[in-house]
Design a protein around this motif. Structure first.
Motif, short mmCIF file in Angstrom:
data_model
loop_
_atom_site.label_atom_id
_atom_site.label_comp_id
_atom_site.label_asym_id
_atom_site.label_seq_id
_atom_site.Cartn_x
_atom_site.Cartn_y
_atom_site.Cartn_z
N LEU A 105 1.54 4.34 11.29
CA LEU A 105 0.85 3.35 10.46
C LEU A 105 0.97 1.95 11.06
O LEU A 105 0.03 1.16 11.00
CB LEU A 105 1.38 3.39 9.03
N LEU A 106 2.11 1.64 11.65
CA LEU A 106 2.27 0.35 12.33
C LEU A 106 1.31 0.25 13.52
O LEU A 106 0.72 -0.80 13.77
CB LEU A 106 3.72 0.15 12.78
N ALA A 107 1.13 1.38 14.23
CA ALA A 107 0.20 1.39 15.36
C ALA A 107 -1.25 1.19 14.90
O ALA A 107 -2.06 0.59 15.62
CB ALA A 107 0.34 2.69 16.14
N ILE A 108 -1.57 1.66 13.70
CA ILE A 108 -2.92 1.49 13.16
C ILE A 108 -3.15 0.05 12.73
O ILE A 108 -4.26 -0.45 12.76
CB ILE A 108 -3.15 2.44 11.96
N GLY A 109 -2.08 -0.65 12.32
CA GLY A 109 -2.27 -2.03 11.92
C GLY A 109 -1.45 -2.51 10.74
O GLY A 109 -1.59 -3.66 10.31
N ALA A 110 -0.57 -1.66 10.20
CA ALA A 110 0.30 -2.12 9.11
C ALA A 110 1.23 -3.21 9.65
O ALA A 110 1.69 -3.14 10.79
CB ALA A 110 1.12 -0.97 8.55
N GLY A 156 -2.79 6.32 3.56
CA GLY A 156 -2.57 4.93 3.95
C GLY A 156 -3.30 4.58 5.23
O GLY A 156 -3.85 3.49 5.37
N GLY A 157 -3.32 5.52 6.17
CA GLY A 157 -4.03 5.27 7.43
C GLY A 157 -5.51 5.05 7.23
O GLY A 157 -6.12 4.18 7.86
N GLU A 158 -6.11 5.83 6.35
CA GLU A 158 -7.54 5.66 6.05
C GLU A 158 -7.81 4.30 5.42
O GLU A 158 -8.78 3.63 5.78
CB GLU A 158 -8.02 6.79 5.14
N VAL A 159 -6.94 3.89 4.51
CA VAL A 159 -7.11 2.59 3.87
C VAL A 159 -6.93 1.47 4.89
O VAL A 159 -7.72 0.52 4.93
CB VAL A 159 -6.14 2.42 2.68
N LEU A 160 -5.91 1.58 5.73
CA LEU A 160 -5.69 0.57 6.77
C LEU A 160 -6.90 0.42 7.67
O LEU A 160 -7.33 -0.70 7.98
CB LEU A 160 -4.48 0.94 7.62
N LEU A 195 0.82 -1.21 0.00
CA LEU A 195 0.00 0.00 0.00
C LEU A 195 0.85 1.26 0.00
O LEU A 195 1.71 1.44 0.87
CB LEU A 195 -0.90 -0.01 1.25
N ASP A 196 0.59 2.13 -0.96
CA ASP A 196 1.21 3.45 -0.97
C ASP A 196 0.53 4.29 0.11
O ASP A 196 -0.69 4.19 0.31
CB ASP A 196 1.02 4.09 -2.35
N ASN A 197 1.29 5.12 0.79
CA ASN A 197 0.70 5.93 1.86
C ASN A 197 -0.03 7.16 1.34
O ASN A 197 -0.90 7.69 2.03
CB ASN A 197 1.78 6.38 2.85
#
Length: 144
Positions: free
Chosen positions: A117-122, A85-89, A76-78
């Motif tokens: 982004l890792l905290a969100i779930g990447a 990217g956060g919204e998509v995650l 995923l591109d951010n």
């Protein structure tokens, strides 16, 4: 066997997990820049031909493709034209069909953004330009 001189017994290969059906080798790449899409396509086709690459050019198409294709991995591109990217995650995590799919965010943004982004779930965060060996190791982790 003399371990003092650096001679070690060979490690036994780890058994592969049993699979109940066909192995999922699909990789979904959600990216709006053609050059980056082509780079990923060339890397996978030349160095990991077992990966079945599918491409989406924006978040809307990517989320639909994730639901429809059920890939083993999403790249995923951010910075997409229609979402971050956060919204998509968050949307992938909130959708039952895609919640368990690992997502690797590839971005030119800073490591600080990667931490968010890792905290969100990447599952992973790669900063462009990324190390090809590290990228391939990530692919190998998800695509047998």
């Amino acid at each position: 066997m003399n371990t003092a001189r650096g001679v070690h017994p060979p490690e036994a290969p780890l058994p592969r997990p049993a699979t109940a059906g066909p192995v999922n080798r699909k990789v979904l790449h959600i990216e709006d820049h053609e050059i980056t899409r082509r780079l990923i396509e060339r890397l996978l086709s030349k160095l990991r031909p077992q990966a079945e690459l599918h491409v989406a050019a924006n978040a809307r198409e990517g989320i639909k493709a994730a639901v429809d294709e059920q890939p083993a991995l999403i790249l995923l591109d951010n910075r997409l034209p229609d979402a971050t990217g956060g919204e998509v995650l968050r949307q992938l995590a909130a959708t039952e069909a895609t919640a368990g799919i690992p997502v690797v965010v590839i971005s030119g943004d800073s490591v600080r953004i990667g931490d968010e982004l890792l905290a969100i779930g990447a599952a992973e965060f790669l900063v462009k330009p990324f190390d090809i060996h590290h990228f391939l190791a990530i692919i190998d982790r998800y695509i047998p």
